[in-house]
Design a protein around this motif. Structure first.
Motif, PDB file in Angstrom:
ATOM      1  N   MET A   1      85.733  54.046  77.597  1.00 28.46           N
ATOM      2  CA  MET A   1      86.647  53.056  78.033  1.00 28.46           C
ATOM      3  C   MET A   1      86.032  51.888  78.949  1.00 28.46           C
ATOM      4  O   MET A   1      86.440  50.782  78.606  1.00 28.46           O
ATOM      5  CB  MET A   1      88.134  53.613  78.412  1.00 28.46           C
ATOM      6  CG  MET A   1      89.029  52.578  78.419  1.00 28.46           C
ATOM      7  SD  MET A   1      89.710  52.448  76.794  1.00 28.46           S
ATOM      8  CE  MET A   1      91.009  51.126  76.902  1.00 28.46           C
ATOM      9  N   ARG A   2      85.340  52.648  79.900  1.00 27.20           N
ATOM     10  CA  ARG A   2      84.841  51.514  80.878  1.00 27.20           C
ATOM     11  C   ARG A   2      83.812  50.697  80.169  1.00 27.20           C
ATOM     12  O   ARG A   2      83.494  49.420  80.426  1.00 27.20           O
ATOM     13  CB  ARG A   2      83.938  52.381  81.965  1.00 27.20           C
ATOM     14  CG  ARG A   2      83.684  51.437  83.120  1.00 27.20           C
ATOM     15  CD  ARG A   2      82.953  52.394  84.124  1.00 27.20           C
ATOM     16  NE  ARG A   2      84.024  53.446  84.447  1.00 27.20           N
ATOM     17  CZ  ARG A   2      83.603  54.632  85.315  1.00 27.20           C
ATOM     18  NH1 ARG A   2      82.628  54.635  85.612  1.00 27.20           N
ATOM     19  NH2 ARG A   2      84.746  55.408  85.717  1.00 27.20           N
ATOM     20  N   TYR A   3      82.869  51.340  79.086  1.00 28.84           N
ATOM     21  CA  TYR A   3      82.051  50.584  78.306  1.00 28.84           C
ATOM     22  C   TYR A   3      82.814  49.369  77.556  1.00 28.84           C
ATOM     23  O   TYR A   3      82.153  48.295  77.637  1.00 28.84           O
ATOM     24  CB  TYR A   3      81.225  51.444  77.442  1.00 28.84           C
ATOM     25  CG  TYR A   3      80.310  50.807  76.518  1.00 28.84           C
ATOM     26  CD1 TYR A   3      79.031  50.357  76.747  1.00 28.84           C
ATOM     27  CD2 TYR A   3      80.833  50.559  75.292  1.00 28.84           C
ATOM     28  CE1 TYR A   3      78.274  49.867  75.961  1.00 28.84           C
ATOM     29  CE2 TYR A   3      80.050  50.146  74.237  1.00 28.84           C
ATOM     30  CZ  TYR A   3      78.658  49.626  74.546  1.00 28.84           C
ATOM     31  OH  TYR A   3      77.642  49.007  73.809  1.00 28.84           O
ATOM     32  N   VAL A   4      83.880  49.808  76.935  1.00 30.37           N
ATOM     33  CA  VAL A   4      84.419  48.635  76.147  1.00 30.37           C
ATOM     34  C   VAL A   4      84.805  47.656  76.956  1.00 30.37           C
ATOM     35  O   VAL A   4      85.005  46.499  76.603  1.00 30.37           O
ATOM     36  CB  VAL A   4      85.729  49.406  75.454  1.00 30.37           C
ATOM     37  CG1 VAL A   4      86.717  48.328  74.695  1.00 30.37           C
ATOM     38  CG2 VAL A   4      85.471  50.254  74.371  1.00 30.37           C
ATOM     39  N   ALA A   5      85.850  47.834  78.162  1.00 26.73           N
ATOM     40  CA  ALA A   5      86.281  46.687  79.171  1.00 26.73           C
ATOM     41  C   ALA A   5      84.869  45.899  79.600  1.00 26.73           C
ATOM     42  O   ALA A   5      85.169  44.907  79.794  1.00 26.73           O
ATOM     43  CB  ALA A   5      87.090  47.575  80.345  1.00 26.73           C
ATOM     44  N   ARG A   6      83.668  46.784  79.834  1.00 29.20           N
ATOM     45  CA  ARG A   6      82.661  45.946  80.271  1.00 29.20           C
ATOM     46  C   ARG A   6      82.255  44.774  79.201  1.00 29.20           C
ATOM     47  O   ARG A   6      81.812  43.466  79.729  1.00 29.20           O
ATOM     48  CB  ARG A   6      81.506  46.710  80.864  1.00 29.20           C
ATOM     49  CG  ARG A   6      80.356  45.956  81.443  1.00 29.20           C
ATOM     50  CD  ARG A   6      79.346  46.857  81.904  1.00 29.20           C
ATOM     51  NE  ARG A   6      78.618  47.658  80.903  1.00 29.20           N
ATOM     52  CZ  ARG A   6      78.711  49.113  80.762  1.00 29.20           C
ATOM     53  NH1 ARG A   6      79.701  49.570  81.500  1.00 29.20           N
ATOM     54  NH2 ARG A   6      78.189  49.511  79.817  1.00 29.20           N
ATOM     55  N   ARG A   7      82.142  45.350  78.019  1.00 25.91           N
ATOM     56  CA  ARG A   7      81.828  44.452  76.890  1.00 25.91           C
ATOM     57  C   ARG A   7      82.565  43.362  76.689  1.00 25.91           C
ATOM     58  O   ARG A   7      82.389  42.202  76.424  1.00 25.91           O
ATOM     59  CB  ARG A   7      81.611  45.195  75.844  1.00 25.91           C
ATOM     60  CG  ARG A   7      80.375  46.255  75.748  1.00 25.91           C
ATOM     61  CD  ARG A   7      79.064  45.410  75.791  1.00 25.91           C
ATOM     62  NE  ARG A   7      78.147  46.377  75.904  1.00 25.91           N
ATOM     63  CZ  ARG A   7      76.435  45.948  76.034  1.00 25.91           C
ATOM     64  NH1 ARG A   7      76.389  44.725  76.313  1.00 25.91           N
ATOM     65  NH2 ARG A   7      75.478  46.720  75.793  1.00 25.91           N
ATOM     66  N   VAL A   8      84.030  43.605  76.977  1.00 21.99           N
ATOM     67  CA  VAL A   8      85.113  42.664  76.640  1.00 21.99           C
ATOM     68  C   VAL A   8      84.906  41.501  77.719  1.00 21.99           C
ATOM     69  O   VAL A   8      85.107  40.321  77.478  1.00 21.99           O
ATOM     70  CB  VAL A   8      86.302  43.166  76.490  1.00 21.99           C
ATOM     71  CG1 VAL A   8      87.429  42.139  76.625  1.00 21.99           C
ATOM     72  CG2 VAL A   8      86.522  44.045  75.239  1.00 21.99           C
ATOM     73  N   GLY A   9      84.645  41.967  79.124  1.00 19.56           N
ATOM     74  CA  GLY A   9      84.462  41.074  80.151  1.00 19.56           C
ATOM     75  C   GLY A   9      83.444  40.252  79.818  1.00 19.56           C
ATOM     76  O   GLY A   9      83.483  38.965  80.086  1.00 19.56           O
ATOM     77  N   GLN A  10      82.098  40.752  79.425  1.00 19.71           N
ATOM     78  CA  GLN A  10      81.280  40.037  79.194  1.00 19.71           C
ATOM     79  C   GLN A  10      81.504  38.783  78.142  1.00 19.71           C
ATOM     80  O   GLN A  10      80.862  37.941  78.094  1.00 19.71           O
ATOM     81  CB  GLN A  10      79.828  40.755  78.821  1.00 19.71           C
ATOM     82  CG  GLN A  10      79.511  41.741  79.976  1.00 19.71           C
ATOM     83  CD  GLN A  10      78.259  42.538  79.464  1.00 19.71           C
ATOM     84  OE1 GLN A  10      77.912  42.811  78.371  1.00 19.71           O
ATOM     85  NE2 GLN A  10      77.590  43.282  80.462  1.00 19.71           N
ATOM     86  N   LEU A 296      80.202  47.757  70.021  1.00 20.44           N
ATOM     87  CA  LEU A 296      80.989  48.966  70.028  1.00 20.44           C
ATOM     88  C   LEU A 296      80.983  49.892  69.118  1.00 20.44           C
ATOM     89  O   LEU A 296      81.074  51.272  69.025  1.00 20.44           O
ATOM     90  CB  LEU A 296      82.473  48.418  69.996  1.00 20.44           C
ATOM     91  CG  LEU A 296      82.986  47.348  71.136  1.00 20.44           C
ATOM     92  CD1 LEU A 296      84.313  47.010  70.976  1.00 20.44           C
ATOM     93  CD2 LEU A 296      82.833  48.038  72.564  1.00 20.44           C
TER      94      LEU A 296
END
Length: 323
Positions: A1-10, A296
């Motif tokens: 989930m942290r990975y997804v949030a980081r990619r969306v933020g980028q 993702l």
């Protein structure tokens, strides 16, 4: 989930940066689209009337105020109005987008077919000289300009052979040449990356073991090598799909299609800044979304990517176990 949030933020940061750069670069262009249109003597407008139009479009305010106003509009889905047509930019884009999506979607599928077909032929061809020639073909295709490919196809298949009519073509015929024009330069880098990955995977120890057990080249390629060579190809495919709108601009201009390409051409000619900004942001959004999806999906395709702390290896344990 942290990975997804980081990619969306980028992805969000990239979009904001693209919007900011586009806004100030377009603002720096010489000329004023409103003056170009409304100072025409045939319209008979007074300077006071022209100034009131500038006020209505917000062109009399400082650049930083225009930036904040435009950014707020984009966040709420308001892309502003075309200075040339007085029509909402979002409506112009939504009317032109289906034509471009059809061209880009079919063109991308054809590019994948061409890339994989070329990679298979270059790997399984029976003669060394033929394999070498097929390996060199993508480099030649990359160097061909899109507009030159389109003009060549029209001259050959429409004017020369008469296979694809220019006038009175049905919905399928009208797509044939533009799709080929768009697919050829996209398929070339895909084929290059795929061939390079196949060549690298073929040198791995597990492939040598599988060959030693008597497997043929076709079986080795389709059952073992191809699965391990797909990840770099998926990465470049995502990047190229995000660039399809840029290729569609040239292709639609050559073939006179009413899509995003024609809309971009008219906006550039008329210095229609709101339309240009909307199109650039659309291209950036497409690029970001496609690459976000690729990022993702990667962990689903390669289990080794699900645990960053685990040491990544270049061999394929599953294939070694099967061997």
């Amino acid at each position: 989930m942290r990975y997804v949030a980081r990619r969306v933020g980028q992805a969000a940061i990239v979009l904001i940066a693209a919007f900011t750069a586009t806004f100030f670069l377009l603002q720096a262009l010489p000329g004023d689209a409103i003056l170009i249109k409304y100072e025409n003597p045939e319209l008979g407008l007074t300077p006071e009337q022209i100034e009131s139009i500038r006020v209505a479009y917000g062109a009399d305010t400082p650049a930083w105020e225009q930036f904040l106003h435009t950014l707020g509009g984009y966040v709420t889905g308001d892309f502003g109005y075309s200075t040339q047509y007085g029509t909402p930019v979002l409506r112009l884009i939504s009317e032109a987008l289906p034509e471009t999506l059809a061209l880009a979607g079919v063109g991308f599928v054809l590019a994948l077919i061409l890339a994989f077909g070329l990679a298979f032929l270059a790997t399984l061809a029976p003669f060394a000289w033929l394999r070498s020639a097929l390996h060199s073909l993508p480099a030649l295709l990359v160097a061909l300009p899109v507009f030159w490919i389109g003009i060549l196809l029209i001259q050959t298949f429409s004017f020369g052979l008469g296979w694809v009519p220019i006038i009175g073509a049905d919905p399928i015929q009208v797509l044939i040449l533009p799709v080929i024009t768009l697919a050829v330069p996209i398929s070339a880098p895909l084929a290059q990356i795929l061939l390079r990955s196949i060549d690298e995977v073929k040198l791995q120890p597990f492939v040598t073991v599988i060959r030693a057990k008597g497997a043929g080249e076709g079986w080795v390629l389709t059952r073992s090598v191809l699965r391990n060579a797909l990840l770099p190809t998926i990465t470049i495919a995502g990047i190229l799909f995000g660039e399809l709108i840029g290729g569609a601009v040239v292709t639609e201009t050559v073939f006179g299609r009413n899509g995003i390409g024609r809309l971009t051409e008219q906006a550039v000619a008329n210095q229609d800044i709101p339309v240009l900004q909307g199109i650039v942001l659309l291209a950036a959004l497409t690029f970001v979304i496609v690459n976000l999806i690729v990022d993702l999906v990667f962990p689903l395709l390669d289990p080794r990517l699900r645990k960053p702390s685990e040491k990544r290896v270049t061999t394929a344990p599953r294939e070694e176990a099967l061997a």
